[in-house]
Enzyme design. Structure first.
Site, PDB file in Angstrom:
ATOM      1  N   GLU A   1       0.818  -1.204   0.000  1.00  0.00           N
ATOM      2  CA  GLU A   1       0.000   0.000   0.000  1.00  0.00           C
ATOM      3  C   GLU A   1       0.858   1.263   0.000  1.00  0.00           C
ATOM      4  O   GLU A   1       0.587   2.219  -0.750  1.00  0.00           O
ATOM      5  CB  GLU A   1      -0.921   0.013   1.234  1.00  0.00           C
ATOM      6  CG  GLU A   1      -1.913  -1.133   1.270  1.00  0.00           C
ATOM      7  CD  GLU A   1      -1.415  -2.338   2.047  1.00  0.00           C
ATOM      8  OE1 GLU A   1      -2.228  -2.969   2.734  1.00  0.00           O
ATOM      9  OE2 GLU A   1      -0.202  -2.645   1.955  1.00  0.00           O
TER      10      GLU A   1
ATOM     11  N   ALA B   1       9.146 -36.545  -8.196  1.00  0.00           N
ATOM     12  CA  ALA B   1       9.008 -37.117  -9.531  1.00  0.00           C
ATOM     13  C   ALA B   1       8.941 -38.624  -9.389  1.00  0.00           C
ATOM     14  O   ALA B   1       9.691 -39.222  -8.608  1.00  0.00           O
ATOM     15  CB  ALA B   1      10.195 -36.716 -10.409  1.00  0.00           C
TER      16      ALA B   1
ATOM     17  N   ARG C   1      10.439 -23.544  -6.523  1.00  0.00           N
ATOM     18  CA  ARG C   1      11.374 -23.118  -5.473  1.00  0.00           C
ATOM     19  C   ARG C   1      11.383 -21.601  -5.303  1.00  0.00           C
ATOM     20  O   ARG C   1      11.530 -21.088  -4.185  1.00  0.00           O
ATOM     21  CB  ARG C   1      12.786 -23.586  -5.805  1.00  0.00           C
ATOM     22  CG  ARG C   1      13.026 -25.080  -5.667  1.00  0.00           C
ATOM     23  CD  ARG C   1      14.460 -25.422  -6.033  1.00  0.00           C
ATOM     24  NE  ARG C   1      14.762 -26.847  -5.916  1.00  0.00           N
ATOM     25  CZ  ARG C   1      15.920 -27.387  -6.231  1.00  0.00           C
ATOM     26  NH1 ARG C   1      16.916 -26.611  -6.679  1.00  0.00           N
ATOM     27  NH2 ARG C   1      16.117 -28.686  -6.102  1.00  0.00           N
TER      28      ARG C   1
ATOM     29  N   THR D   1      18.650 -37.951   1.306  1.00  0.00           N
ATOM     30  CA  THR D   1      18.724 -37.264   0.015  1.00  0.00           C
ATOM     31  C   THR D   1      20.054 -36.551  -0.155  1.00  0.00           C
ATOM     32  O   THR D   1      20.670 -36.605  -1.225  1.00  0.00           O
ATOM     33  CB  THR D   1      17.560 -36.270  -0.113  1.00  0.00           C
ATOM     34  OG1 THR D   1      16.323 -36.987  -0.068  1.00  0.00           O
ATOM     35  CG2 THR D   1      17.641 -35.503  -1.425  1.00  0.00           C
TER      36      THR D   1
ATOM     37  N   LEU E   1      19.832 -27.336  -3.750  1.00  0.00           N
ATOM     38  CA  LEU E   1      18.554 -26.788  -3.275  1.00  0.00           C
ATOM     39  C   LEU E   1      18.515 -25.264  -3.390  1.00  0.00           C
ATOM     40  O   LEU E   1      18.059 -24.565  -2.484  1.00  0.00           O
ATOM     41  CB  LEU E   1      18.263 -27.227  -1.831  1.00  0.00           C
ATOM     42  CG  LEU E   1      18.102 -28.735  -1.606  1.00  0.00           C
ATOM     43  CD1 LEU E   1      17.736 -29.006  -0.150  1.00  0.00           C
ATOM     44  CD2 LEU E   1      17.058 -29.331  -2.535  1.00  0.00           C
TER      45      LEU E   1
ATOM     46  N   ARG F   1      17.734 -21.658  -9.503  1.00  0.00           N
ATOM     47  CA  ARG F   1      18.597 -21.388 -10.650  1.00  0.00           C
ATOM     48  C   ARG F   1      17.738 -20.903 -11.818  1.00  0.00           C
ATOM     49  O   ARG F   1      17.368 -21.655 -12.716  1.00  0.00           O
ATOM     50  CB  ARG F   1      19.400 -22.640 -11.015  1.00  0.00           C
ATOM     51  CG  ARG F   1      20.356 -23.052  -9.894  1.00  0.00           C
ATOM     52  CD  ARG F   1      21.211 -24.243 -10.252  1.00  0.00           C
ATOM     53  NE  ARG F   1      20.471 -25.488 -10.332  1.00  0.00           N
ATOM     54  CZ  ARG F   1      20.138 -26.228  -9.278  1.00  0.00           C
ATOM     55  NH1 ARG F   1      20.459 -25.830  -8.060  1.00  0.00           N
ATOM     56  NH2 ARG F   1      19.476 -27.368  -9.438  1.00  0.00           N
TER      57      ARG F   1
ATOM     58  N   GLY G   1      13.250 -37.908   0.346  1.00  0.00           N
ATOM     59  CA  GLY G   1      12.944 -39.295   0.029  1.00  0.00           C
ATOM     60  C   GLY G   1      11.671 -39.761   0.695  1.00  0.00           C
ATOM     61  O   GLY G   1      11.005 -39.021   1.438  1.00  0.00           O
TER      62      GLY G   1
ATOM     63  N   GLY H   1       7.090 -39.775   4.145  1.00  0.00           N
ATOM     64  CA  GLY H   1       6.131 -40.612   4.840  1.00  0.00           C
ATOM     65  C   GLY H   1       5.890 -40.162   6.266  1.00  0.00           C
ATOM     66  O   GLY H   1       4.755 -40.202   6.766  1.00  0.00           O
TER      67      GLY H   1
END
Length: 393
Positions: A70, A176, A206, A218, A226, A229, A317, A322
């Site tokens: 604002e 994926a 990201r 991982t 991480l 890019r 992972g 999980g």
């Protein structure tokens, strides 16, 4: 200071209205989108000032300590703001934080009407919101119908609102997998299941978050950076990288500990050696120590909440994913499905954990959209309560 005098026959009123400048709101949401992921702990907000049907000022929330949307828009409009209308994606704040209240600037500028899409759920807001501050100064305040759930704008403020309502970040998981639901072979090979187009899209995901969470499995297997890019102008966006490593198994030379690339926060336990923890501290890595293992996920999320992290992306992972699913803290999913089989019952799927015993207990998600990502398919989904919480404000 411009003092706007309200005509005596114009009533002061508030509430949901449907007669407003839709183009002005489109522009306001566009400006908000341009700063998504760069404003935490503040929300990404866009604002425009409209006078005689023309936009005379616009702005978006600046990084913490900078001006809110604002004030940016009012500064651009200057004297043209007197008697004009202000369109803002989130209800203007009424309290002093890092910067003064936006309602003070609205009053000083002589704004005639304020239109906003979403209520601000910050506990510092008064019960009757901005209207209780602005109406006594003759400024009309209206809430307009928020965007539909399927619109990108509907999710723009979800992380900010969710953090205040649930006292933890909004958690998005990305993975994926193959057509048969595997994220790696039974030998652990996972690069690359998705295609280059999907991996490029992940960079855009990201770029919209405040932090990226992963686990030691991982980092040990893939050594990811991480980072975001993407081509950029000015200062690049560098989300906080968050690592869960209870035993200190990630090599101290891993990319995630290179704080020249992006800041890193590690959650670990006393099972990790003092030498490992000291080495990270010398590398400017922030270390948060817990007594127990496995690490308490809800306490990790609470810690991130207190650090002002609105939106947390999980790239991990099946074990960590999980555990998050078991704790019922996954709010959004980006799944990239590649057209091939991996096979073998020991090859991991995206979600491990204890799982459920009856389908009646499972958390169903709402599909936002499904589209091709070159040869892959990208599925975007959210838990249904996200939309009710957004519209409730």
């Amino acid at each position: 200071m411009c003092v706007y005098t309200q005509p005596p026959d114009t009533p002061i009123k508030g509430g949901l209205v449907r007669d407003f400048d839709a183009n002005a709101f489109t522009q306001a949401f566009t400006h908000a989108t341009s700063v998504q992921g760069r404003t935490s702990p503040n929300p990404p907000v866009g604002a425009v000032v409209v006078r005689d049907g023309q936009i005379v000022g616009h702005g978006a929330t600046q990084p913490p300590g900078g001006l809110h949307a604002e004030r940016m828009a009012l500064a651009m409009a200057g004297v043209a703001a007197c008697g004009a209308d202000l369109y803002v994606t989130l209800e203007p704040c009424t309290f002093q934080g890092r910067t003064p209240a936006c309602t003070d600037a609205i009053i000083a500028a002589g704004i005639r009407r304020v239109y906003y899409a979403f209520r601000d759920s910050d506990p510092r807001m008064p019960r009757d919101g901005a209207q209780s501050i602005l109406a006594p100064h003759g400024i009309e305040v209206f809430q307009v119908p928020p965007p539909p759930p399927q619109a990108d704008q509907a999710l723009l403020l979800a992380p900010f609102l969710w953090r205040f309502q649930h006292h933890r970040p909004f958690v998005t998981i990305k993975y994926a997998m193959s057509l048969d639901g595997k994220i790696a072979t039974h030998h652990g090979a996972s690069q690359w299941i998705s295609n280059a187009h999907s991996r490029a899209h992940v960079q855009h995901i990201r770029a919209k978050v405040d932090a990226i969470l992963t686990g030691s499995g991982t980092t040990y297997a893939d050594n990811p950076r991480l980072t975001v890019r993407l081509p950029h102008q000015g200062i690049p966006h560098t989300p906080l990288r968050v690592l869960l490593d209870s035993h200190g198994r990630t090599p101290t030379t891993a990319h995630i500990f290179d704080t020249a690339l992006a800041p890193t926060l590690v959650f670990t336990s006393h099972h990790a050696s003092q030498r490992w923890r000291d080495t990270l501290a010398r590398q400017s890595v922030e270390v948060c120590l817990f007594d127990s293992t496995p690490l308490p996920l809800l306490e990790v999320l609470a810690h991130l909440h207190h650090k002002g992290i609105n939106h947390l992306l999980v790239e991990a992972g099946s074990r960590l994913a999980g555990a998050l699913a078991d704790a019922d803290v996954i709010d959004e999913v980006h799944a990239f499905i590649a057209p091939g089989f991996i096979g073998n019952p020991t090859a991991p799927g995206p979600i491990g954990g204890n799982g459920i015993t009856q389908l009646i207990n499972w958390q169903r998600f709402t599909i936002i959209n499904v589209h091709h990502s070159d040869t892959d398919v990208h599925i975007h989904a959210c838990r249904p309560t996200v939309f009710s919480n957004i519209h409730k404000g």
